[in-house]
Design a protein around this motif. Structure first.
Motif, mmCIF file in Angstrom:
data_model
loop_
_atom_site.group_PDB
_atom_site.id
_atom_site.type_symbol
_atom_site.label_atom_id
_atom_site.label_comp_id
_atom_site.label_asym_id
_atom_site.label_seq_id
_atom_site.Cartn_x
_atom_site.Cartn_y
_atom_site.Cartn_z
ATOM 1 N N VAL A 151 5.613 -14.680 -4.401
ATOM 2 C CA VAL A 151 4.444 -14.064 -3.770
ATOM 3 C C VAL A 151 4.793 -12.724 -3.121
ATOM 4 O O VAL A 151 4.189 -11.695 -3.449
ATOM 5 N N PRO A 152 5.752 -12.653 -2.178
ATOM 6 C CA PRO A 152 6.059 -11.327 -1.607
ATOM 7 C C PRO A 152 6.574 -10.335 -2.634
ATOM 8 O O PRO A 152 6.302 -9.132 -2.524
ATOM 9 N N ARG A 153 7.311 -10.822 -3.659
ATOM 10 C CA ARG A 153 7.756 -9.893 -4.702
ATOM 11 C C ARG A 153 6.562 -9.290 -5.429
ATOM 12 O O ARG A 153 6.538 -8.094 -5.739
ATOM 13 N N GLY A 154 5.543 -10.108 -5.684
ATOM 14 C CA GLY A 154 4.344 -9.600 -6.340
ATOM 15 C C GLY A 154 3.601 -8.593 -5.478
ATOM 16 O O GLY A 154 3.109 -7.579 -5.978
ATOM 17 N N TYR A 155 3.528 -8.852 -4.163
ATOM 18 C CA TYR A 155 2.871 -7.909 -3.259
ATOM 19 C C TYR A 155 3.632 -6.584 -3.230
ATOM 20 O O TYR A 155 3.030 -5.505 -3.184
ATOM 21 N N ARG A 156 4.963 -6.653 -3.242
ATOM 22 C CA ARG A 156 5.763 -5.425 -3.269
ATOM 23 C C ARG A 156 5.465 -4.619 -4.530
ATOM 24 O O ARG A 156 5.351 -3.387 -4.487
ATOM 25 N N ALA A 157 5.333 -5.299 -5.659
ATOM 26 C CA ALA A 157 5.059 -4.593 -6.917
ATOM 27 C C ALA A 157 3.685 -3.939 -6.894
ATOM 28 O O ALA A 157 3.508 -2.828 -7.418
#
Length: 531
Positions: free
Chosen positions: A348-354
């Motif tokens: 989830v946080p990796r997706g938000y960063r992207a």
């Protein structure tokens, strides 16, 4: 009292006649009791009817507010929270353009926000005059707060504050025709904690038939973890050196109880969790998790819903006191706390960063928690009720530095009260009149007709955006972020279990864990609270 006050309009309620005042062509009745003072033998108990009175009772000033601690200095610069002393705090206010039976006007019943610990119906931003000016009878309600309204005890029923709201709604359904309202066209509305309360009430079997439609602003139907609420009570009891029972708490000096509540609750944060007061499943008024009940279509079938959020909800939780900058400095530690808060996997946080490559940690954390608390459940609710749900996003940024389109900013636009000093605390001076007129008119249309003026929710996910420029429809503006929560490792939110009617010891409740450094951060900054 001035002689002119004696000539004000008089209306008979179920418990006696009240005299109001004409203000700018609108009849206003303030401080009408809908239940007896919740103290003495009624403390920590469900509300009971007020004592009837003889003659005509003046309803010219706001009634007493429920006991509550003040906002910290960091939040008080943005949020108004008047205090009116007195015990008769279960009261409400009515603004009407046409008092007397026969008018049959639509009715808006407003439940204020304040994290269930602060706020009142006397906040000037909630002035109902503009709704009455536009043909809507507006009612605003006081209810018990904090430990008095939402403490969980083994020797008292749960949710007395929510029971107050139900009593007020019943009063409105019974009495509003005398004020020119139509008991068959009642819209129940609220913001933040008020919206959470609306969600609980529209799912409650005891409230069915008391309203026709509902508005949820920046708050979704939810049931709090019983252990989280019980921890608040236990920590207060430990500081007070008394048993964690309603009987023991009722014997504590009221001011000491409020100070202790404020001290224990200072680490409660919408962003990173912690012990807090909330509506709980009680097996009675709230027999099951409200969101689950509504998604399954078991309550308020066919009722139109208007719901939404602000673009930057989290900024009201993080900007006061400089917490936003501290979260940015903590970096991975704060992100880990948010993942624990949301029960989210690393995907989830990796997706938000992207999706937000230029965003700082505070923005990532803030938007994740906003999606977890608000957008995900409201999307679920809208998906379960296509054709009768209308969704909005408020995206106009405050003129106050750093706040953006933060939590509670839309209130001055919904009530068209942006010219009040209290609204300017959050929005700044000279807010756009066209935006206020458009947003207020949409709420009036919804209360009156059940349609705010844009297409209802459907497969294309239409969201009405109120921001700079003309309001417009955006299709699925949050779909990319919300899709991340369906990725492997992103745990779904589990509904709260049903329980027996009287609160007993919590069994098997999961605790929200937070990294110690995050807790220390919140302690240094004085915490952040949901409005």
């Amino acid at each position: 009292m001035a002689a002119a006050d004696r000539t004000g309009p008089v209306v008979r309620t179920p418990y006696g006649a009240v005299r109001g005042r004409l203000e700018h062509g609108v009849a206003v009745f303030r401080g009408i009791p809908y239940a007896a003072p919740p103290f003495g033998p009624h403390r920590f108990r469900p509300p009971v009817p007020p004592e009837p009175w003889h003659g005509v009772r003046d309803a010219l000033a706001f009634g007493p507010t429920a006991p509550k601690p003040p906002y910290s200095d960091a939040f008080a610069q943005y949020l108004s929270d008047p205090v009116v002393p007195g015990d008769d705090c279960l009261n409400l206010n009515v603004w009407t353009p046409e008092p007397g039976p026969g008018a049959r006007l639509p009715v808006l019943v407003w439940l204020h926000g304040g994290a269930l610990t602060r706020g009142s119906s006397s906040v000037p931003v909630y002035d109902g005059r503009t709704f009455a000016r536009d043909g809507v009878v507006c009612v605003s309600v006081n209810y018990r707060l904090g430990v008095e309204g939402y403490g969980l005890f083994p020797d008292a029923p749960a949710n007395p504050g929510l029971r107050d709201q139900l009593a007020a709604l019943r009063w409105v359904h019974r009495a509003i025709e005398a004020f020119g309202g139509d008991p068959d066209r009642i819209t129940l509305a609220g913001q933040s904690a008020g919206a959470i309360s609306v969600g609980a009430l529209i799912a409650a079997p005891q409230a069915q038939g008391l309203f026709r439609r509902a508005v949820l602003q920046s708050g979704a139907p939810e049931a709090s973890d019983r252990d989280k609420v019980r921890r608040m009570v236990r920590r207060m009891a430990a500081r007070l050196k008394v048993p964690a029972t309603a009987e023991a708490f009722a014997a504590v000096d009221r001011e000491l109880l409020l100070r202790t509540q404020a001290e224990v609750g200072r680490l409660s944060s919408p962003v990173l969790g912690g012990p807090a007061f909330g509506v709980v499943v009680d097996g009675d008024l709230v027999p099951r998790d409200p969101l689950q009940v509504l998604v399954e279509g078991r309550a308020a079938a066919g009722a139109e819903l208007l719901m939404g959020w602000t673009r930057d909800e989290y900024r009201l939780w993080l900007v006061p006191g400089g917490l936003l900058e501290r979260v940015d400095r903590l970096g991975a530690v704060a992100l880990a706390g948010a993942m624990a808060r949301c029960r989210a996997g690393h995907e989830v946080p990796r997706g938000y960063r992207a999706l937000r490559p230029d965003a700082g940690t505070a923005e990532i954390v803030g938007q994740m928690v906003t999606d977890h608390l608000l957008r995900r459940p409201l999307h679920r609710l809208a998906d379960a009720r296509p054709g009768t749900s209308y969704v909005y996003e408020f995206a106009w940024p405050s003129l106050r530095p750093g706040l953006g389109a933060c939590h509670a900013l839309e209130l001055g636009f919904v009530f068209d009260s942006g010219d009040t000093p209290e609204s300017a605390r959050l929005a700044g001076e000279n807010v756009p009149r066209e935006l206020a007129e458009a947003m207020h008119a949409a709420w009036v249309r919804f209360v009156t007709e059940g349609r705010p003026g844009w297409e209802p929710w459907g497969p294309a996910h239409p969201v009405q955006v109120f921001g700079d420029g003309e309001p417009h429809i955006a299709h699925g503006p949050r779909d990319a972020e919300l899709a991340l929560w369906a990725a492997p490792g992103a745990a779904p939110v589990e509904p709260a279990p049903a329980v027996a009617p009287v609160a007993g010891p919590s069994a098997g409740s999961a605790r929200t864990t937070e990294p110690r450094s995050v807790a220390r951060l919140l302690r240094r900054s004085g915490g952040a609270r949901r409005r």
